[in-house]
Motif scaffolding. Structure first.
Motif, PDB file in Angstrom:
ATOM      1  N   GLU A   8       7.063   8.996  -2.405  1.00  0.00           N
ATOM      2  CA  GLU A   8       6.083   8.139  -1.767  1.00  0.00           C
ATOM      3  C   GLU A   8       5.588   8.848  -0.524  1.00  0.00           C
ATOM      4  O   GLU A   8       6.358   9.457   0.206  1.00  0.00           O
ATOM      5  CB  GLU A   8       6.705   6.786  -1.395  1.00  0.00           C
ATOM      6  CG  GLU A   8       7.164   6.002  -2.614  1.00  0.00           C
ATOM      7  CD  GLU A   8       8.053   4.849  -2.244  1.00  0.00           C
ATOM      8  OE1 GLU A   8       8.453   4.775  -1.071  1.00  0.00           O
ATOM      9  OE2 GLU A   8       8.357   4.030  -3.120  1.00  0.00           O
ATOM     10  N   GLN A   9       4.328   8.784  -0.291  1.00  0.00           N
ATOM     11  CA  GLN A   9       3.723   9.487   0.834  1.00  0.00           C
ATOM     12  C   GLN A   9       3.267   8.481   1.871  1.00  0.00           C
ATOM     13  O   GLN A   9       2.291   7.775   1.677  1.00  0.00           O
ATOM     14  CB  GLN A   9       2.529  10.318   0.349  1.00  0.00           C
ATOM     15  CG  GLN A   9       1.788  11.040   1.480  1.00  0.00           C
ATOM     16  CD  GLN A   9       0.581  11.776   0.956  1.00  0.00           C
ATOM     17  OE1 GLN A   9       0.395  11.885  -0.237  1.00  0.00           O
ATOM     18  NE2 GLN A   9      -0.226  12.264   1.857  1.00  0.00           N
ATOM     19  N   LEU A 213       0.668   2.429   5.861  1.00  0.00           N
ATOM     20  CA  LEU A 213       0.024   2.626   4.560  1.00  0.00           C
ATOM     21  C   LEU A 213       0.831   3.608   3.732  1.00  0.00           C
ATOM     22  O   LEU A 213       1.204   4.688   4.203  1.00  0.00           O
ATOM     23  CB  LEU A 213      -1.405   3.126   4.759  1.00  0.00           C
ATOM     24  CG  LEU A 213      -2.332   2.154   5.506  1.00  0.00           C
ATOM     25  CD1 LEU A 213      -3.699   2.774   5.731  1.00  0.00           C
ATOM     26  CD2 LEU A 213      -2.444   0.832   4.771  1.00  0.00           C
ATOM     27  N   LEU A 214       1.085   3.236   2.491  1.00  0.00           N
ATOM     28  CA  LEU A 214       1.983   4.004   1.632  1.00  0.00           C
ATOM     29  C   LEU A 214       1.346   4.203   0.270  1.00  0.00           C
ATOM     30  O   LEU A 214       0.773   3.272  -0.298  1.00  0.00           O
ATOM     31  CB  LEU A 214       3.307   3.246   1.476  1.00  0.00           C
ATOM     32  CG  LEU A 214       4.397   3.926   0.661  1.00  0.00           C
ATOM     33  CD1 LEU A 214       4.954   5.122   1.417  1.00  0.00           C
ATOM     34  CD2 LEU A 214       5.512   2.937   0.371  1.00  0.00           C
ATOM     35  N   ARG A 215       1.478   5.404  -0.255  1.00  0.00           N
ATOM     36  CA  ARG A 215       0.937   5.716  -1.580  1.00  0.00           C
ATOM     37  C   ARG A 215       2.056   6.311  -2.433  1.00  0.00           C
ATOM     38  O   ARG A 215       2.773   7.212  -2.002  1.00  0.00           O
ATOM     39  CB  ARG A 215      -0.211   6.712  -1.456  1.00  0.00           C
ATOM     40  CG  ARG A 215      -0.871   7.063  -2.785  1.00  0.00           C
ATOM     41  CD  ARG A 215      -1.993   8.087  -2.575  1.00  0.00           C
ATOM     42  NE  ARG A 215      -3.107   7.505  -1.860  1.00  0.00           N
ATOM     43  CZ  ARG A 215      -4.067   6.796  -2.436  1.00  0.00           C
ATOM     44  NH1 ARG A 215      -4.032   6.571  -3.723  1.00  0.00           N
ATOM     45  NH2 ARG A 215      -5.057   6.316  -1.718  1.00  0.00           N
ATOM     46  N   THR A 217       3.319   8.693  -5.064  1.00  0.00           N
ATOM     47  CA  THR A 217       2.809   9.962  -5.584  1.00  0.00           C
ATOM     48  C   THR A 217       3.636  10.507  -6.743  1.00  0.00           C
ATOM     49  O   THR A 217       3.309  11.546  -7.299  1.00  0.00           O
ATOM     50  CB  THR A 217       2.768  11.019  -4.466  1.00  0.00           C
ATOM     51  OG1 THR A 217       4.086  11.215  -3.943  1.00  0.00           O
ATOM     52  CG2 THR A 217       1.827  10.587  -3.358  1.00  0.00           C
ATOM     53  N   LEU A 228       3.429  -1.264  -5.854  1.00  0.00           N
ATOM     54  CA  LEU A 228       3.265   0.160  -5.558  1.00  0.00           C
ATOM     55  C   LEU A 228       2.770   0.935  -6.770  1.00  0.00           C
ATOM     56  O   LEU A 228       2.279   2.056  -6.625  1.00  0.00           O
ATOM     57  CB  LEU A 228       4.582   0.764  -5.063  1.00  0.00           C
ATOM     58  CG  LEU A 228       4.916   0.586  -3.589  1.00  0.00           C
ATOM     59  CD1 LEU A 228       6.313   1.113  -3.294  1.00  0.00           C
ATOM     60  CD2 LEU A 228       3.891   1.287  -2.712  1.00  0.00           C
ATOM     61  N   PRO A 231      -3.156   0.371  -8.462  1.00  0.00           N
ATOM     62  CA  PRO A 231      -4.077   1.057  -7.544  1.00  0.00           C
ATOM     63  C   PRO A 231      -4.011   0.399  -6.171  1.00  0.00           C
ATOM     64  O   PRO A 231      -4.034  -0.830  -6.066  1.00  0.00           O
ATOM     65  CB  PRO A 231      -5.449   0.859  -8.200  1.00  0.00           C
ATOM     66  CG  PRO A 231      -5.154   0.636  -9.643  1.00  0.00           C
ATOM     67  CD  PRO A 231      -3.838  -0.098  -9.690  1.00  0.00           C
ATOM     68  N   PRO A 232      -3.885   1.178  -5.096  1.00  0.00           N
ATOM     69  CA  PRO A 232      -3.730   0.579  -3.759  1.00  0.00           C
ATOM     70  C   PRO A 232      -4.976  -0.192  -3.343  1.00  0.00           C
ATOM     71  O   PRO A 232      -6.094   0.165  -3.710  1.00  0.00           O
ATOM     72  CB  PRO A 232      -3.494   1.787  -2.855  1.00  0.00           C
ATOM     73  CG  PRO A 232      -4.078   2.948  -3.582  1.00  0.00           C
ATOM     74  CD  PRO A 232      -3.891   2.659  -5.045  1.00  0.00           C
ATOM     75  N   GLU A 236      -6.330   4.544   1.538  1.00  0.00           N
ATOM     76  CA  GLU A 236      -5.227   5.313   2.097  1.00  0.00           C
ATOM     77  C   GLU A 236      -3.876   4.876   1.553  1.00  0.00           C
ATOM     78  O   GLU A 236      -2.884   5.567   1.748  1.00  0.00           O
ATOM     79  CB  GLU A 236      -5.207   5.177   3.629  1.00  0.00           C
ATOM     80  CG  GLU A 236      -6.471   5.676   4.307  1.00  0.00           C
ATOM     81  CD  GLU A 236      -7.523   4.577   4.435  1.00  0.00           C
ATOM     82  OE1 GLU A 236      -7.363   3.515   3.788  1.00  0.00           O
ATOM     83  OE2 GLU A 236      -8.495   4.779   5.180  1.00  0.00           O
ATOM     84  N   GLY A 237      -3.783   3.718   0.900  1.00  0.00           N
ATOM     85  CA  GLY A 237      -2.514   3.276   0.356  1.00  0.00           C
ATOM     86  C   GLY A 237      -2.289   1.796   0.532  1.00  0.00           C
ATOM     87  O   GLY A 237      -3.180   1.039   0.916  1.00  0.00           O
ATOM     88  N   LEU A 238      -1.067   1.357   0.256  1.00  0.00           N
ATOM     89  CA  LEU A 238      -0.670  -0.038   0.348  1.00  0.00           C
ATOM     90  C   LEU A 238      -0.011  -0.296   1.695  1.00  0.00           C
ATOM     91  O   LEU A 238       0.908   0.420   2.078  1.00  0.00           O
ATOM     92  CB  LEU A 238       0.325  -0.361  -0.768  1.00  0.00           C
ATOM     93  CG  LEU A 238       0.898  -1.775  -0.781  1.00  0.00           C
ATOM     94  CD1 LEU A 238      -0.093  -2.734  -1.413  1.00  0.00           C
ATOM     95  CD2 LEU A 238       2.226  -1.810  -1.531  1.00  0.00           C
TER      96      LEU A 238
END
Length: 348
Positions: A8-9, A213-215, A217, A228, A231-232, A236-238
């Motif tokens: 996770e990024q 914000l977390l994506r 990967t 998760l 799609p966020p 930039e992410g969730l």
């Protein structure tokens, strides 16, 4: 039981007030502010800690006794102070894979949380050596929870409730500080005694302020919450929430009760076990349980249906575990098999 953390990024927090409506991954303004305050407090602590790092080689100050754990990012050693003989655990993170900022962040998160009885206490000593960064914690000597889980059996019923109560309390403590733990799994739960009476949460390298914000990967694992995998809601992410920890705690409790995972990944189109669970949960008919759920009692059904609710805003908080302590979680488990001590531990 796979224990690998999915990749996770994390992305730096942003002031996204216009995205703060309640919804999938949405934050209220109050929630956003709580996370931002936590982030600012950690930045202040990191600045002070950077100024007080001890510059020394570890073996000049401490005598290594034995390894306690080894991970992808570092190792943990049992050491004694060379002058005082005090036993401590030393977490050592090598350079250059570990940045100074990354080290200070994990160190300071531990410092800010370590007053809880079910969280490993971090001592205020950070060390920079020529090739590593290290910090000291209380020693917990009986390994991690993974070694206590019997495949296809789990833990004895009293131990399941003791562990669940203590971990829920620890996660509530983390959430009250505006943080989300993000790494609930047996490998991060240390056991304090041979009978698994006391456990402590450790390893805060993945902990982030609420709203970060977390994506995702990499491929999801059983502990990965379904939001998760989608799609966020933001490019930039969730924006992360404590509901991520509630989901992972639900998966862990299931593993403690059964000795196996309920599914490989929370994707109905890819995992038939998860699809069966979603259909069963939506039916509201506990008696029509899928095969992996055979043997669980109604109290466990209700608890896990709440923690494993696919929609994060409807998911039960980690503290919901307290409402189910002292009741059988397995069908063959009598009231006498449930330790009453779990209720008191859940209130700590």
């Amino acid at each position: 039981m796979p224990g690998r953390q999915s990749e996770e990024q994390p992305v730096e927090m942003k002031a996204a007030e216009d995205e703060a409506e309640v919804g999938l991954g949405g934050l209220t303004l109050e929630e956003l502010q709580q996370g931002q305050e936590a982030a600012l407090a950690l930045e202040d602590m990191m600045t002070l800690s950077a100024q007080t790092l001890v510059q020394a080689e570890v073996d000049e100050l401490y005598q290594e006794v034995r390894p306690l754990g080894q991970g992808r990012f570092g190792r943990v050693l049992l050491v004694t102070h060379r002058q005082k003989g005090t036993p401590m655990a030393l977490k050592q993170l090598p350079k250059p894979p570990t940045s100074l900022r990354g080290f200070l962040y994990e160190f300071c998160v531990g410092l800010s949380l370590g007053t809880h009885s079910a969280i490993v206490a971090t001592y205020g000593i950070g060390i920079e050596s020529a090739d590593s960064y290290s910090f000291l914690t209380e020693p917990v000597l009986h390994g991690d929870l993974m070694a206590f889980i019997q495949p296809k059996v789990g833990l004895p019923p009293p131990a399941v409730q003791r562990c669940a109560a203590q971990l829920a309390s620890a996660l509530e403590h983390i959430h009250a500080h505006g943080l989300v733990y993000r790494d609930v799994k047996p490998e991060n739960v240390l056991v304090c005694d041979p009978d698994c009476q006391r456990v402590k949460l450790t390893d805060f390298g993945h902990t982030r302020p609420r709203g970060t914000l977390l994506r995702l990967t990499g491929p999801p694992i059983p502990y990965t919450a379904p939001e998760l995998c989608a799609p966020p809601p933001l490019p930039e992410g969730l924006p992360i929430q404590p509901a991520l920890d509630a989901w992972a705690l639900g998966v862990l409790v299931f593993c403690l009760l059964t000795g196996y995972f309920p599914w490989d990944q929370p994707l109905a189109e890819a995992d038939p076990f998860y699809e069966d669970f979603v259909i069963w949960q939506a039916s509201g008919q506990p008696q029509d349980r899928p095969q992996p759920w055979y043997g669980l009692a109604p109290a466990a059904d209700a608890l896990l249906w709440g923690l494993l609710e696919p929609h994060p805003r409807r998911r039960s908080p980690v503290g919901s575990i307290r409402g189910y302590l002292g009741r059988p979680w397995r069908q063959w488990e009598g009231e006498a098999g449930v330790v009453g001590q779990a209720e008191e531990e859940g209130r700590q």
